[in-house]
Scaffold this motif. Structure first.
Motif, PDB file in Angstrom:
ATOM      1  N   PHE A 168       8.468 -30.119  -4.954  1.00 29.67           N
ATOM      2  CA  PHE A 168       8.078 -30.486  -3.591  1.00 29.67           C
ATOM      3  C   PHE A 168       7.338 -29.327  -2.932  1.00 29.67           C
ATOM      4  O   PHE A 168       6.346 -29.518  -2.223  1.00 29.67           O
ATOM      5  CB  PHE A 168       9.312 -30.866  -2.767  1.00 29.67           C
ATOM      6  CG  PHE A 168       9.918 -32.191  -3.143  1.00 29.67           C
ATOM      7  CD1 PHE A 168       9.313 -33.381  -2.764  1.00 29.67           C
ATOM      8  CD2 PHE A 168      11.090 -32.254  -3.866  1.00 29.67           C
ATOM      9  CE1 PHE A 168       9.866 -34.613  -3.101  1.00 29.67           C
ATOM     10  CE2 PHE A 168      11.659 -33.478  -4.211  1.00 29.67           C
ATOM     11  CZ  PHE A 168      11.044 -34.656  -3.836  1.00 29.67           C
ATOM     12  N   ALA A 169       7.843 -28.114  -3.164  1.00 29.77           N
ATOM     13  CA  ALA A 169       7.198 -26.934  -2.585  1.00 29.77           C
ATOM     14  C   ALA A 169       5.812 -26.709  -3.191  1.00 29.77           C
ATOM     15  O   ALA A 169       4.900 -26.246  -2.492  1.00 29.77           O
ATOM     16  CB  ALA A 169       8.071 -25.695  -2.810  1.00 29.77           C
ATOM     17  N   GLN A 170       5.653 -27.041  -4.478  1.00 33.05           N
ATOM     18  CA  GLN A 170       4.332 -26.916  -5.111  1.00 33.05           C
ATOM     19  C   GLN A 170       3.317 -27.802  -4.390  1.00 33.05           C
ATOM     20  O   GLN A 170       2.205 -27.366  -4.076  1.00 33.05           O
ATOM     21  CB  GLN A 170       4.408 -27.333  -6.574  1.00 33.05           C
ATOM     22  CG  GLN A 170       5.172 -26.404  -7.488  1.00 33.05           C
ATOM     23  CD  GLN A 170       5.279 -26.982  -8.890  1.00 33.05           C
ATOM     24  OE1 GLN A 170       4.318 -27.498  -9.440  1.00 33.05           O
ATOM     25  NE2 GLN A 170       6.473 -26.905  -9.470  1.00 33.05           N
ATOM     26  N   TYR A 189       0.120 -38.066  -5.219  1.00 30.46           N
ATOM     27  CA  TYR A 189       0.639 -37.008  -6.088  1.00 30.46           C
ATOM     28  C   TYR A 189       1.591 -37.589  -7.133  1.00 30.46           C
ATOM     29  O   TYR A 189       2.166 -38.681  -6.967  1.00 30.46           O
ATOM     30  CB  TYR A 189       1.292 -35.897  -5.276  1.00 30.46           C
ATOM     31  CG  TYR A 189       2.669 -36.207  -4.719  1.00 30.46           C
ATOM     32  CD1 TYR A 189       3.820 -35.746  -5.353  1.00 30.46           C
ATOM     33  CD2 TYR A 189       2.829 -36.932  -3.534  1.00 30.46           C
ATOM     34  CE1 TYR A 189       5.079 -36.005  -4.844  1.00 30.46           C
ATOM     35  CE2 TYR A 189       4.068 -37.197  -3.009  1.00 30.46           C
ATOM     36  CZ  TYR A 189       5.206 -36.727  -3.666  1.00 30.46           C
ATOM     37  OH  TYR A 189       6.453 -36.991  -3.151  1.00 30.46           O
ATOM     38  N   ILE A 190       1.758 -36.805  -8.210  1.00 31.97           N
ATOM     39  CA  ILE A 190       2.576 -37.213  -9.354  1.00 31.97           C
ATOM     40  C   ILE A 190       3.518 -36.067  -9.718  1.00 31.97           C
ATOM     41  O   ILE A 190       3.120 -34.892  -9.705  1.00 31.97           O
ATOM     42  CB  ILE A 190       1.677 -37.529 -10.581  1.00 31.97           C
ATOM     43  CG1 ILE A 190       0.821 -38.779 -10.336  1.00 31.97           C
ATOM     44  CG2 ILE A 190       2.501 -37.688 -11.850  1.00 31.97           C
ATOM     45  CD1 ILE A 190      -0.289 -38.961 -11.363  1.00 31.97           C
ATOM     46  N   LEU A 202      15.964 -40.250  -5.465  1.00 29.55           N
ATOM     47  CA  LEU A 202      16.132 -41.212  -4.377  1.00 29.55           C
ATOM     48  C   LEU A 202      14.774 -41.594  -3.789  1.00 29.55           C
ATOM     49  O   LEU A 202      13.812 -41.780  -4.522  1.00 29.55           O
ATOM     50  CB  LEU A 202      17.079 -40.634  -3.316  1.00 29.55           C
ATOM     51  CG  LEU A 202      18.479 -40.213  -3.829  1.00 29.55           C
ATOM     52  CD1 LEU A 202      19.275 -39.532  -2.724  1.00 29.55           C
ATOM     53  CD2 LEU A 202      19.216 -41.428  -4.376  1.00 29.55           C
ATOM     54  N   ASP A 203      14.678 -41.704  -2.477  1.00 26.85           N
ATOM     55  CA  ASP A 203      13.402 -42.079  -1.861  1.00 26.85           C
ATOM     56  C   ASP A 203      12.703 -40.879  -1.225  1.00 26.85           C
ATOM     57  O   ASP A 203      11.756 -41.025  -0.445  1.00 26.85           O
ATOM     58  CB  ASP A 203      13.596 -43.184  -0.820  1.00 26.85           C
ATOM     59  CG  ASP A 203      14.489 -42.751   0.345  1.00 26.85           C
ATOM     60  OD1 ASP A 203      15.137 -41.683   0.223  1.00 26.85           O
ATOM     61  OD2 ASP A 203      14.543 -43.474   1.353  1.00 26.85           O
ATOM     62  N   PHE A 204      13.163 -39.658  -1.581  1.00 25.53           N
ATOM     63  CA  PHE A 204      12.577 -38.456  -0.987  1.00 25.53           C
ATOM     64  C   PHE A 204      11.096 -38.274  -1.334  1.00 25.53           C
ATOM     65  O   PHE A 204      10.321 -37.814  -0.478  1.00 25.53           O
ATOM     66  CB  PHE A 204      13.384 -37.224  -1.380  1.00 25.53           C
ATOM     67  CG  PHE A 204      14.723 -37.150  -0.698  1.00 25.53           C
ATOM     68  CD1 PHE A 204      14.807 -36.948   0.672  1.00 25.53           C
ATOM     69  CD2 PHE A 204      15.891 -37.307  -1.426  1.00 25.53           C
ATOM     70  CE1 PHE A 204      16.039 -36.892   1.313  1.00 25.53           C
ATOM     71  CE2 PHE A 204      17.131 -37.255  -0.802  1.00 25.53           C
ATOM     72  CZ  PHE A 204      17.210 -37.054   0.580  1.00 25.53           C
ATOM     73  N   PRO A 205      10.650 -38.602  -2.556  1.00 20.18           N
ATOM     74  CA  PRO A 205       9.223 -38.437  -2.840  1.00 20.18           C
ATOM     75  C   PRO A 205       8.333 -39.278  -1.919  1.00 20.18           C
ATOM     76  O   PRO A 205       7.276 -38.811  -1.476  1.00 20.18           O
ATOM     77  CB  PRO A 205       9.096 -38.891  -4.300  1.00 20.18           C
ATOM     78  CG  PRO A 205      10.435 -38.623  -4.892  1.00 20.18           C
ATOM     79  CD  PRO A 205      11.398 -38.948  -3.788  1.00 20.18           C
ATOM     80  N   GLU A 206       8.754 -40.516  -1.616  1.00 20.10           N
ATOM     81  CA  GLU A 206       7.956 -41.369  -0.735  1.00 20.10           C
ATOM     82  C   GLU A 206       7.944 -40.806   0.695  1.00 20.10           C
ATOM     83  O   GLU A 206       6.886 -40.762   1.352  1.00 20.10           O
ATOM     84  CB  GLU A 206       8.512 -42.800  -0.721  1.00 20.10           C
ATOM     85  CG  GLU A 206       8.261 -43.590  -1.993  1.00 20.10           C
ATOM     86  CD  GLU A 206       9.249 -43.283  -3.118  1.00 20.10           C
ATOM     87  OE1 GLU A 206       9.062 -43.807  -4.228  1.00 20.10           O
ATOM     88  OE2 GLU A 206      10.217 -42.511  -2.875  1.00 20.10           O
ATOM     89  N   LYS A 215       0.164 -40.764  -1.041  1.00 21.34           N
ATOM     90  CA  LYS A 215       1.070 -41.678  -1.732  1.00 21.34           C
ATOM     91  C   LYS A 215       1.785 -40.970  -2.886  1.00 21.34           C
ATOM     92  O   LYS A 215       1.169 -40.190  -3.630  1.00 21.34           O
ATOM     93  CB  LYS A 215       0.288 -42.861  -2.302  1.00 21.34           C
ATOM     94  CG  LYS A 215      -0.274 -43.812  -1.265  1.00 21.34           C
ATOM     95  CD  LYS A 215       0.816 -44.716  -0.710  1.00 21.34           C
ATOM     96  CE  LYS A 215       0.217 -45.769   0.212  1.00 21.34           C
ATOM     97  NZ  LYS A 215       1.264 -46.684   0.717  1.00 21.34           N
ATOM     98  N   PHE A 216       3.063 -41.255  -3.013  1.00 22.54           N
ATOM     99  CA  PHE A 216       3.783 -40.835  -4.220  1.00 22.54           C
ATOM    100  C   PHE A 216       3.501 -41.864  -5.305  1.00 22.54           C
ATOM    101  O   PHE A 216       3.750 -43.054  -5.133  1.00 22.54           O
ATOM    102  CB  PHE A 216       5.285 -40.753  -3.949  1.00 22.54           C
ATOM    103  CG  PHE A 216       6.081 -40.450  -5.185  1.00 22.54           C
ATOM    104  CD1 PHE A 216       5.892 -39.267  -5.884  1.00 22.54           C
ATOM    105  CD2 PHE A 216       7.013 -41.368  -5.650  1.00 22.54           C
ATOM    106  CE1 PHE A 216       6.630 -39.000  -7.028  1.00 22.54           C
ATOM    107  CE2 PHE A 216       7.753 -41.105  -6.800  1.00 22.54           C
ATOM    108  CZ  PHE A 216       7.565 -39.919  -7.490  1.00 22.54           C
ATOM    109  N   LEU A 217       2.969 -41.406  -6.437  1.00 24.75           N
ATOM    110  CA  LEU A 217       2.477 -42.315  -7.475  1.00 24.75           C
ATOM    111  C   LEU A 217       3.387 -42.422  -8.691  1.00 24.75           C
ATOM    112  O   LEU A 217       3.098 -43.186  -9.607  1.00 24.75           O
ATOM    113  CB  LEU A 217       1.073 -41.883  -7.909  1.00 24.75           C
ATOM    114  CG  LEU A 217       0.040 -41.873  -6.774  1.00 24.75           C
ATOM    115  CD1 LEU A 217      -1.242 -41.212  -7.235  1.00 24.75           C
ATOM    116  CD2 LEU A 217      -0.221 -43.292  -6.283  1.00 24.75           C
TER     117      LEU A 217
END
Length: 467
Positions: A168-170, A189-190, A202-206, A215-217
């Motif tokens: 996430f920090a990246q 991002y991927i 969980l749903d943290f990437p979205e 968008k989280f892909l």
């Protein structure tokens, strides 16, 4: 349409993901081609139009069902012990020092790269562009990243290696370091190379994506593959029972030669030869004389293996080192002496595609030559090369030793099947014939793994709404 895959760091998986997307859109009937403005690699190949290009874009062209062209990789830097050789649009331009290149103006090269990209965009429906290293290094605004993306108004997808931690920090750090115009180009991002249960995210990437309006892909789980890597993977090991040791020379080059061996044998890159090895390979090198001195320290291991019936195969620089003498600028160097051959480092660099008839099994093979030096051999030739209406003797066959200047020799399936089955018989393995696995099959396998992990509907939306 231009879709660009950029990374938060080196080795996050940009090349593999770009290759998979190339194959995915090609299978959907899209006229797609790959592109990378600038690549830094020891591993180049001669394209179908006769110039040098990076292996990664060569494979991506195959994934697109297109003939590889140096236009797909117009700038190539090939490092050696003194600096780098600069290749522009397939041709060597100059030898440069690393500092000179780093601090000199890159505007001219950027314009050359962009012209090549524009030409591809005019001729094809979709160009999938691969970035280089970390896209947000503020001290080196690389030609291959946002510089080319802004000129092309490309839609950008970021890739982060979640296995390293701090993914996430990246992404956040990269977005912060981009300027406003650059951030607008990023569409999604991927996460790549995930080990574990993806549900733990969980749903943290979205939610995280909404912070930056991207968008989280999807998350791609870590998996092993045998598509080519720009850098040698130290612990890479092929599947199969035949033991193939590829000597990891200090300045090893053109390792793409051996990818079919990793698909079909127990191949490894080694510094010390296994006692029960079946085949030893001395590969190409960017510094033949320097690596010859290193190789002489391993010569007792080679002799021991040969005495036990192992086979030895030299390719390009490896072929040169197997001879009696190598002459460079009037200095003579003793080779390993296995072959009655002499190499003279004179004349221009040889860069050409070749067709040949090899003399082991009488199969027709194709590949390429890319080397300095001319070798005179007084042994039975490995092959006859047919070039410009001439027949040129190439390489050597002597007992258990083979040598050739032809790169990609193992990419010829007919030859490879016969050669591996010949080795199996000679080395006492079961007589069950090997049917070689191909690069095309591996591209398809990798594509299925990657695209099934991603939100391809969202990626298609990004592509079709671009430009």
């Amino acid at each position: 349409m231009v879709l660009m895959i950029q990374g938060t760091a080196s080795n996050v998986g940009k090349t593999t993901i770009a290759t998979a997307l190339c194959r995915y859109f090609a299978k959907k009937g899209i006229d797609v081609v790959p592109f990378k403005a600038q690549n830094i690699s020891l591993n180049s190949i001669v394209s179908d139009d006769g110039g040098e290009m990076a292996i990664a874009q060569y494979i991506q062209a195959i994934a697109c069902n297109k003939k590889p062209s140096y236009i797909m990789n117009p700038i190539l830097l090939k490092p050696d012990i003194t600096g780098s050789q600069l290749i522009v649009k397939g041709k060597p331009v100059e030898k440069i020092k690393n500092k000179k290149y780093m601090y000199s103006s890159k505007e001219e090269l950027l314009n050359i790269a962009y012209e090549c990209l524009k030409n591809l965009e005019k001729k094809h429906e979709l160009v999938i562009v691969e970035g280089s290293g970390s896209a947000a290094e503020i001290n080196i605004k690389d030609i291959s990243n946002m510089a080319i993306a802004k000129k092309a108004n490309a839609s950008v997808i970021l890739v982060a290696d979640i296995d390293r931690g701090g993914a996430f920090a990246q992404i956040a750090g990269t977005m912060v370091l981009f300027n406003k115009k650059e951030r607008k180009l990023v569409k999604g991002y991927i996460f790549n190379k995930f080990k574990g249960d993806k549900r733990l995210l969980l749903d943290f990437p979205e939610k995280f994506g909404k912070r930056f309006n991207i968008k989280f892909l999807g998350t791609i789980e870590y998996f092993n593959h045998n598509l080519f890597e720009e850098d040698i993977t130290p612990f890479k090991e092929g599947k199969g029972d035949l033991k193939v040791d590829i000597l990891k020379l200090p300045h090893i080059s053109n390792t793409f030669d051996f990818e079919p061996l990793f698909l079909n044998t127990n191949a490894r890159y080694v510094e010390n030869i296994r006692e029960d090895v079946d085949l030893i390979i001395i590969p190409g090198t960017k510094s033949t004389i320097h690596d010859l001195l290193w190789l002489k320290e391993k010569n007792n291991q080679i002799k021991k293996a040969l005495s036990k019936g192992a086979f030895l195969f030299g390719i390009c620089g490896g072929y040169q080192m197997l001879g009696k003498k190598l002459v460079e600028e009037e200095k003579e160097y003793e080779g390993l002496g296995y072959l009655n051959s002499y190499t003279y480092f004179i004349g221009k660099k040889t860069v050409r595609n070749v067709f040949a008839k090899e003399n082991l099994f009488n199969t027709t093979v194709k590949g390429f030559e890319i080397h300095h030096g001319i070798t005179k051999s007084f042994e039975k030739p490995f092959s006859k090369i047919y070039f410009n209406k001439k027949v040129i003797k190439d390489g050597t066959i002597k007992d258990n030793i083979f040598a050739t200047y032809i790169h990609n020799i193992f990419h010829n399936n007919d030859f490879l099947e016969k050669f591996l089955n010949f080795l199996r018989i000679q080395r006492g393995y079961s007589k069950k014939d090997i049917v070689v696995k191909t690069l095309e099959e591996e591209i398809d396998r990798v594509t299925e793994i990657i695209t099934s992990s991603l939100n391809m509907k969202e990626i298609e939306k990004i592509v079709y709404s671009s430009n």
